[in-house]
Design a protein around this motif. Structure first.
Motif, PDB file in Angstrom:
ATOM      1  N   ASP A 188       0.490   1.972   8.161  1.00 46.42           N
ATOM      2  CA  ASP A 188      -0.207   2.310   6.611  1.00 46.42           C
ATOM      3  C   ASP A 188       0.131   3.923   6.771  1.00 46.42           C
ATOM      4  O   ASP A 188      -0.227   4.756   7.525  1.00 46.42           O
ATOM      5  N   VAL A 211      -8.343  -1.870  -0.131  1.00 43.13           N
ATOM      6  CA  VAL A 211      -7.660  -2.519  -0.948  1.00 43.13           C
ATOM      7  C   VAL A 211      -8.084  -3.918  -1.758  1.00 43.13           C
ATOM      8  O   VAL A 211      -8.628  -4.805  -0.750  1.00 43.13           O
ATOM      9  N   GLY A 221       0.740  -1.249  -0.005  1.00 42.29           N
ATOM     10  CA  GLY A 221       0.004   0.059  -0.021  1.00 42.29           C
ATOM     11  C   GLY A 221       0.848   1.351   0.002  1.00 42.29           C
ATOM     12  O   GLY A 221       0.411   2.281  -0.868  1.00 42.29           O
TER      13      GLY A 221
END
Length: 309
Positions: free
Chosen positions: A175, A95, A51
């Motif tokens: 993240d 995602v 990501g």
């Protein structure tokens, strides 16, 4: 489970059912391959890593196709648990994830997950002399969290269980997509997601990419005390340890980028500048050192003791 590709029945009930997305099978073109070795934090390491790559090297949108290689003796329940964690995390991140293959191999000593990350790759401007260098996110926490999980019993000889438990969760907020977006909007022109080799490896690669020198203050690099304590216990250099969940950036107005990233609740600091020439200087108080080419990651060297199994 048997050696070789997992049986179709196991695939359906333990993999496909947990990652099903409205009857669609994502078959993207890949622009980057990332992966992780070992069971510890595997879902977070591969999905956060992918990501963050999508955000730094692309436009932030994309999908994952995973290949999973398992050692002999792996139970179906353990595979199912792994996929369950991946499914939950992918939902949280928003995602798309699918599994291309899952293989039990007699050659594997531990879990290996590779991800073909598909998205639109966008070129970045290269670092230039006289730019600010910014780090977002705290360094070394990926490796420190793995060490706290895998070597917990040794750490208990010095630290309270509650302290070690906190160290295990150093990687929970890795993240960095919001930080990347904020940094780009604030003027960051080159962004690198750190990983193996830590921030020192990232700095070396940054300098090589732009053919620039560096002048960096070690004390300015954001790092958590839990990371420092775990690394000191195992005699690791936290600046040379797995650092996914950290970003290295160059920009003209570093404080503007730092402010934008901090507004997302993420630590950030200007740690130095790029320079003309080839010198890669690391300052610690009045001491001047010179950055060396990347070496073996401290996690491999100190935590696994050179044993990659």
């Amino acid at each position: 489970m048997r050696t070789g590709k997992v049986k179709e029945s196991i695939w359906k009930r333990s993999i496909a059912r947990q990652l099903h997305r409205d009857g669609e099978d994502v078959l993207p073109m890949s622009f980057h391959i990332c992966g992780t070795q070992g069971w510890t934090l595997a879902p977070r390491r591969v999905l956060y890593g992918g990501g963050n790559l999508l955000a730094t090297e692309g436009d932030g949108d994309g999908s994952f196709r995973l290949s999973i290689f398992l050692p002999e003796g792996t139970t179906e329940e353990r595979l199912k648990g792994l996929i369950r964690e991946i499914a939950i995390l992918s939902e949280e991140m928003g995602v798309s994830v699918s599994v291309e293959q899952a293989v039990v191999s007699p050659r594997m000593q531990t879990l290996l997950v590779t991800a073909a990350v598909a998205g639109t790759k966008k070129p970045q401007a290269l670092p230039e002399p006289h730019m600010d260098i910014v780090v977002a996110g705290t360094v070394g926490r990926e490796g420190a969290a793995m060490a706290a999980i895998e070597r917990e019993q040794e750490l208990l000889s010095r630290y309270a269980p509650s302290y070690i438990e906190q160290a295990k969760h150093l990687f929970d907020d890795a993240d960095m997509r919001r930080a990347v977006s904020a940094a780009k909007d604030a003027g960051a022109v080159f962004i690198r997601h750190l990983s193996e080799g830590g921030v020192f490896a990232g700095l070396w690669e940054l300098a090589a990419a732009g053919k620039v020198g560096l002048d960096v203050a070690l004390k300015r690099i954001p790092i958590k005390q839990h990371t420092i304590e775990v690394c000191e216990f195992f005699r690791c250099n936290p600046y040379m340890m797995f650092s996914a969940g950290s970003l290295l950036m160059t920009c003209k107005e570093g404080e503007s980028v730092v402010k934008a990233v901090k507004e997302q609740g993420i630590p950030a600091a200007v740690i130095g500048k790029t320079t003309e020439g080839n010198d890669k200087i690391i300052r610690y108080d009045d001491e001047v050192r010179y950055l060396e080419p990347p070496k073996e990651d401290e996690y491999y060297k100190r935590i696994l003791g050179g044993n990659y199994a």
